[in-house]
Design a protein around this motif. Structure first.
Motif, short mmCIF file in Angstrom:
data_model
loop_
_atom_site.label_atom_id
_atom_site.label_comp_id
_atom_site.label_asym_id
_atom_site.label_seq_id
_atom_site.Cartn_x
_atom_site.Cartn_y
_atom_site.Cartn_z
N GLY A 111 40.62 45.22 37.02
CA GLY A 111 40.26 44.13 36.40
C GLY A 111 41.43 42.89 36.00
N PHE A 138 42.93 40.67 25.00
CA PHE A 138 43.52 41.81 26.19
C PHE A 138 42.85 41.31 27.43
N GLY A 140 44.71 42.40 30.74
CA GLY A 140 45.19 42.88 31.75
C GLY A 140 46.84 43.09 31.49
N ILE A 239 35.16 41.98 31.55
CA ILE A 239 35.60 43.23 32.56
C ILE A 239 35.27 44.53 31.44
N GLN A 240 35.49 44.28 30.18
CA GLN A 240 34.85 45.43 29.34
C GLN A 240 33.71 45.23 28.60
C1 LIG Z 1 38.84 42.66 28.51
C2 LIG Z 1 39.79 43.32 29.78
N1 LIG Z 1 40.15 42.40 30.62
C3 LIG Z 1 40.96 43.09 31.62
C4 LIG Z 1 41.34 44.38 31.67
C5 LIG Z 1 42.23 44.80 32.72
O1 LIG Z 1 41.42 45.65 33.56
P1 LIG Z 1 42.27 46.80 34.32
O2 LIG Z 1 42.73 47.48 33.45
O3 LIG Z 1 41.15 47.19 35.21
O4 LIG Z 1 43.41 46.15 35.19
C6 LIG Z 1 41.01 45.09 30.60
C7 LIG Z 1 41.00 46.75 30.56
O5 LIG Z 1 41.08 47.31 29.75
C8 LIG Z 1 39.88 44.54 29.46
O6 LIG Z 1 39.47 45.40 28.52
#
Ligand SMILES: Cc1ncc(COP(=O)(O)O)c(C=O)c1O
Length: 420
Positions: A111, A138, A140, A239-240
């Protein structure tokens, strides 16, 4: 040797295993099995990477068939058939029916890479170093994304200044009385505010790690308008919360807005396999060949599973199923859990992501530990980890959903009773 291997040789950096110190060996649907044959109900969902549950049959069959035919697995960004099929399906069955016109870029493999790509693009297009994010965000753990992430412990670990980001108080600040849009207008118009104009504003329409805060449709629409009025790009981090978790495939559909840039990962890979993509409006495609790169952007196994997951989404109308399950969870929480809580505690959520905010990290952790004793794997989120985060798979059987909720109720009752 057993679990001591991890304690002896793996870095202290390991995290989740400290909450649930079991050694897993297999998983199916919403059930994990450990090496001793114990079963655990999954309300964690691989932090959102397992929206279709563990080892879903439909996707598994496609993966096995692909491997058995010696399908290409690693191909960087060379042209490959599974990627072609994934892009074609995504375009025709996901984007077109929603009138979305995006180019797709493969960032890889996780992500934070999709966020880095988005930031790079936004700065390249608009030429301003700053990006605005919201308190509680949040995005990353790599430096660019980490500069947007608000969790202090994660920021402290960076070891370098996290620059070129401004955090704007989210609308739930100051007891929900903060006018985020008015504040942004003021600091942009005031030539003595000390703020420069950003290239982009990034948002999760539902802050997940921040503590399950659902931003209102009105706020999201006002934010879109603010970005348009001020020539600022709007980035949605899906992503989430994306891939149907909120009850629509893209969480921003709820507000009827179209972001300029969209980051996706986690469940887009369908099977817990790594895949990260960044979507952007076609006129933003100012990248030169190879300007953003990465060895694992072309895992074709992920493309196979991602396509199968999209087929499941469309054929089984998963967003609609989420809306039905949302009703079940919401009603249960309001009927069975809310009356147990003190006035300052809150229940928040949408679709199949819900939080019980105990406003007390220690208490939330005690509830988590009680749940674990009853073989429920559930995570915490939010300020000081005070929110119990209910995030089951989107295809969980109703009986298991209810079973998990009942474990949470009993755990909450026990912890609150012990506190009296
Ligand atoms: C909203 C959001 N963006 C980005 C990320 C980062 O993803 P990754 O852990 O796969 O790098 C996360 C991870 O929990 C997330 O919840």
């Amino acid at each position: 040797m057993g679990k001591e291997v991890f304690e002896k040789y793996e870095s202290n950096i390991r995290g989740y295993c400290r909450k649930w110190p079991v050694e897993l060996v297999s998983a199916k649907g919403s059930i994990y099995k450990d090496v001793n044959g114990n079963e655990y109900l999954d309300f964690f969902d691989g932090a959102g990477a397992l929206n279709y549950g563990h080892n879903p049959e439909y996707i598994k069959a496609k993966l096995i068939e692909y491997l058995q035919n010696d399908g290409i697995v690693h191909s960087l960004d060379m042209y490959a058939l599974p990627k072609e099929k994934f892009i074609d399906y995504f375009e025709n069955k996901i984007l077109k029916p929603r009138n979305l016109e995006y180019k797709i870029a493969f960032a890889g493999p996780t992500g934070t890479n999709a966020v880095e790509l988005a930031l790079k693009l936004a700065r390249k297009v608009k030429g301003k170093p700053d990006i605005w994010a919201f308190t509680g965000a949040f995005h990353g753990m790599t430096l660019g994304a980490l500069s947007l992430t608000t969790e202090q412990a994660a920021r402290d670990a960076a070891g370098v200044p996290l620059n070129n980001t401004v955090h704007i108080p989210a609308p739930y600040s100051m007891g929900g009385n903060f006018d985020t849009i008015a504040y942004m207008k003021e600091i942009l118009e005031d030539d003595h505010s000390g703020y420069g104009k950003p290239s982009a504003i990034i948002i999760e329409t539902v802050q997940q790690e921040g503590g399950i805060y659902v931003f209102s449709e009105q706020f999201l629409q006002d934010l879109r308008a603010f970005c348009d009025e001020n020539d600022i790009l709007l980035i949605c981090d899906e992503i989430q919360i994306g891939c149907s978790r909120s009850g629509t495939f893209f969480s921003f559909e709820r507000a009827n807005i179209v972001p300029d840039i969209v980051c996706m990962s986690k469940s887009i890979g369908g099977y817990g396999l790594p895949l990260a993509i960044t979507l952007f409006k076609k006129d933003l495609d100012v990248f030169k060949p190879g300007e953003h790169n990465g060895t694992f952007r072309g895992c074709q196994l992920s493309m196979v599973s991602a396509l199968a997951a999209l087929e499941m989404t469309v054929n089984e109308d998963i967003p609609n199923k989420v809306k039905q399950k949302e009703k079940m969870v919401k009603e249960y929480l309001e009927r069975e859990i809310k009356p147990l809580l003190s006035d300052n505690m809150e229940i928040r959520g949408i679709g199949l992501t819900w939080g019980i905010d105990f406003k007390d990290g220690k208490m939330a952790r005690e509830v988590l530990d009680e749940c674990f004793k009853k073989n429920l794997i559930i995570e915490l989120a939010g300020r000081e980890d005070s929110v119990l985060k209910i995030m089951p798979s989107l295809v969980i059987a109703d009986e298991l959903l209810l079973k998990g909720l009942e474990i949470i109720k009993k755990a909450t009752m026990k912890v609150l009773k012990n506190r009296k």
